[in-house]
Design a protein around this motif. Structure first.
Motif, mmCIF file in Angstrom:
data_model
loop_
_atom_site.group_PDB
_atom_site.id
_atom_site.type_symbol
_atom_site.label_atom_id
_atom_site.label_comp_id
_atom_site.label_asym_id
_atom_site.label_seq_id
_atom_site.Cartn_x
_atom_site.Cartn_y
_atom_site.Cartn_z
ATOM 1 N N SER A 544 57.090 26.698 -13.975
ATOM 2 C CA SER A 544 57.538 26.280 -15.304
ATOM 3 C C SER A 544 57.928 27.428 -16.223
ATOM 4 N N TYR A 559 56.115 29.917 -23.395
ATOM 5 C CA TYR A 559 56.839 30.245 -22.169
ATOM 6 C C TYR A 559 57.432 31.649 -22.311
ATOM 7 N N ARG A 588 64.697 27.687 -16.294
ATOM 8 C CA ARG A 588 63.420 27.114 -15.839
ATOM 9 C C ARG A 588 62.537 26.743 -17.019
ATOM 10 N N ALA A 592 61.304 22.903 -18.237
ATOM 11 C CA ALA A 592 59.891 22.535 -18.371
ATOM 12 C C ALA A 592 59.599 21.970 -19.755
ATOM 13 N N GLN A 595 60.897 18.457 -20.093
ATOM 14 C CA GLN A 595 60.140 17.482 -19.311
ATOM 15 C C GLN A 595 58.726 17.264 -19.838
#
Length: 598
Positions: A544, A559, A588, A592, A595
């Motif tokens: 993720s 992130y 990526r 993530a 989602q």
């Protein structure tokens, strides 16, 4: 629970080993104190815990906030926008960073449309077989597999958004292709032992973009179309905004970021001018050219003036991230104090980066409890050819022994020299090769900076002696070991014995004609600087891109991508691999976040 915003309790986020190594103070310091989490001029504050996010005075909000709008940041922003997220993009300067300033090479394979047009045969399995030799175990095997299998899709995504590429192929070894060639071998795949592991394939896709005759500033050919596409889709881009502090809610999810920014358009314009001047001086010469030390120093003078302007004209603003914050603000090669602390053996090199590569994104992640890794890893590029004659010579360490295949990619040679040979390297030539190097310097495919490096070192820095023994004594090498190494090299050059570094006799030359010469290629060589970039950063969940804490658990809402994170190129770099990892990891992270539960 208290309704006002509060700092975390003393034991909420204990200092990590990295924070203790940096000499930081406890993270319990109140934000109002201005006490930094780390040092090195970054002034990153401890994260702010906000008990009631809806009552906090935000000056903007979006589903995703991206900190640092270089290659990874713009990939995250554009992917997020395409998935229906609202996005705020922040950059300390005007955006682009090292991705826009680099040589415009993007590492892609597995059968891209450009490879097919050029007649290059490749597939994801062959790409993975080669990259295993470079990537090692810095990422999980399944991550490397995914990177290779997604390579075609990521590359075609760039083309779909307008990044221009060409199938004009340069099939032979070079550190950088001629300006009229755009597909080449940007790695060691043509050299032994790698060419025996998997068939070589040209995977260096250079964008069709020009910056005069300079091989830098070309990455904008990829970056600018992505940025234009993101702005068209509604990216809220805020330049001249330096992220200084994260915020999290009572459940421990990162929900926002505080920036110090220049709100006055007139001051932003003045600041942009100073930063542009700094970048112009720092990009005036290749970092491998001797005079670059002077131009870099002038650039940092302009940066100091920009910093002074920031200190007097900035104001604070809090921005809310309803679903996630992406840290993508580059490495730390342009923060000399950090380099000296984590990788002192590389401190003598010249930074291959831009002004935003100061480590601030990594430190923001650490401030929130994130863990970091491979902070000691620096990619140092010691290219030996062009001129081809230097690559045909022999590279020895301070003891007079060879330690590499002289035709390998420059980062692999630099890694061998600095990590395992105390940073010392001397290119050994005889009279014939030395003279040939002058002719090579004016070859039709040799770029200006490659020619100038050759001439400056051959004319002003070469060490000359009548015999190998005399040259060894001048260099302080062991004459006995040097003589043994020279005899072995000549034997392999004649094809009488295999070379232990898998160098082909076609790439070697007997060194028998005196006088003999040495070119200092060491990490601190006065006339032959070595370009360096950091490749360590925050440890992330590789599925993720979520930043991991010291237990290995992902931090909610935070992130990291690009050189803020450990990634595909964090072991050994090859040209274009960082740009490819920026796109891979930026997309990526955005996927993530899209989602994740709203």
């Amino acid at each position: 629970m208290a309704s006002q915003d509060t700092p975390p309790p003393v034991d909420a986020i204990p200092p990590s080993p990295w924070q203790r190594a940096w000499g930081s103070r406890p993270l319990a310091a109140t934000p109002a104190s201005g006490q930094p989490v780390g040092d090195w001029g970054l002034a990153i504050d401890a994260p702010l815990r906000i008990a009631d996010p809806d009552a906090h005075p935000w000056q903007g909000d979006a589903d995703m906030v991206v900190v640092g709008l270089g290659g990874a940041g713009i990939a995250a922003a554009l992917e997020g926008l395409e998935r229906g997220l609202s996005v705020i993009g922040l950059d300390q300067y005007d955006g682009g960073g090292s991705s826009a300033a680099n040589g415009g090479v993007y590492y892609a394979g597995g059968g891209t449309s450009i490879q097919r047009e050029a007649g290059v045969i490749d597939d994801p399995a062959a790409m993975e077989a080669y990259l295993k030799c470079e990537v090692g175990d810095v990422v999980a095997p399944e991550t490397l597999t995914r990177f290779c299998h997604e390579s075609v899709d990521n590359f075609e995504w760039l083309r779909q958004h307008g990044a221009p590429f060409s199938p004009a192929l340069h099939p032979t070894k070079t550190s950088y292709p001629p300006l009229d060639k755009y597909l080449y071998h940007p790695d060691s795949s043509l050299a032994g032992p790698f060419c025996a592991i998997t068939p070589p394939a040209a995977r260096g896709h250079r964008t069709v973009h020009r910056n005069g005759s300079k091989p830098w500033g070309l990455g904008a050919g990829i970056y600018n179309p992505l940025r234009a596409a993101a702005l068209t889709l509604g990216l809220d881009f805020r330049s001249h905004a330096e992220a200084r502090q994260l915020a999290y809610d009572s459940d421990g999810q990162v929900i926002g970021v505080r920036v110090e920014w220049l709100a006055d358009p007139a001051i932003r314009k003045r600041h942009s001018h100073l930063v542009a001047q700094a970048n112009r001086w720092m990009a005036m010469l290749s970092p491998t050219f001797p005079g670059a030390r002077i131009t870099y120093a002038v650039g940092f003078r302009y940066l100091a003036r920009a910093r002074a302007l920031e200190s007097s004209a900035r104001s604070s603003a809090w921005l809310r991230a309803r679903r996630g914050v992406v840290l993508s603000a580059g490495g730390f090669i342009c923060n000399p104090a950090m380099v000296q602390h984590f990788a002192p053996e590389y401190a003598a090199g010249l930074p291959n980066g831009t002004l935003g590569d100061n480590g601030s994104g990594i430190m923001l992640g650490v401030s929130a409890g994130g863990d970091a890794g491979l902070m000691e890893r620096v990619s140092a590029w010691r290219f030996l050819s062009p001129p081809r004659a230097w690559g045909q010579g022999m590279l020895v360490n301070a003891g007079g022994q060879r330690f590499a295949n002289e035709t390998w990619y420059g980062a692999r040679i630099g890694d061998e020299m600095i990590e395992r040979n105390a940073g010392r390297g001397y290119i050994i030539l005889d009279r014939r090769l030395f003279r040939q190097s002058f002719r090579d310097a004016f070859g039709k495919d040799v770029l200006g900076f490659q020619r100038d490096i050759t001439l400056v070192n051959a004319l002003f820095a070469a060490i000359k002696a009548p015999t190998p023994e005399a040259l060894a004594r001048k260099l302080g090498l062991s004459p006995v070991l040097f003589a043994q190494e020279l005899a072995l090299y000549n034997k392999s050059a004649r094809g009488e014995a295999p070379d232990r570094f898998h160098k082909s006799p076609a790439d070697m030359a007997e060194l028998t004609q005196g006088p003999f010469y040495a070119i200092d290629a060491s990490v601190d060589a006065r006339m032959f600087p070595i370009a360096c970039m950091t490749v360590g950063g925050l440890l992330v969940d590789e599925a993720s891109g979520a930043v991991k804490d010291r237990s290995g658990a992902p931090l909610r809402g935070l992130y990291a991508a690009g050189r803020n994170a450990v990634g595909i190129c964090s072991n050994l770099y090859v040209s274009g691999l960082s740009y490819a990892d920026c796109i891979f990891s930026g997309r990526r992270a955005a996927r993530a976040i899209a989602q994740a539960p709203a």
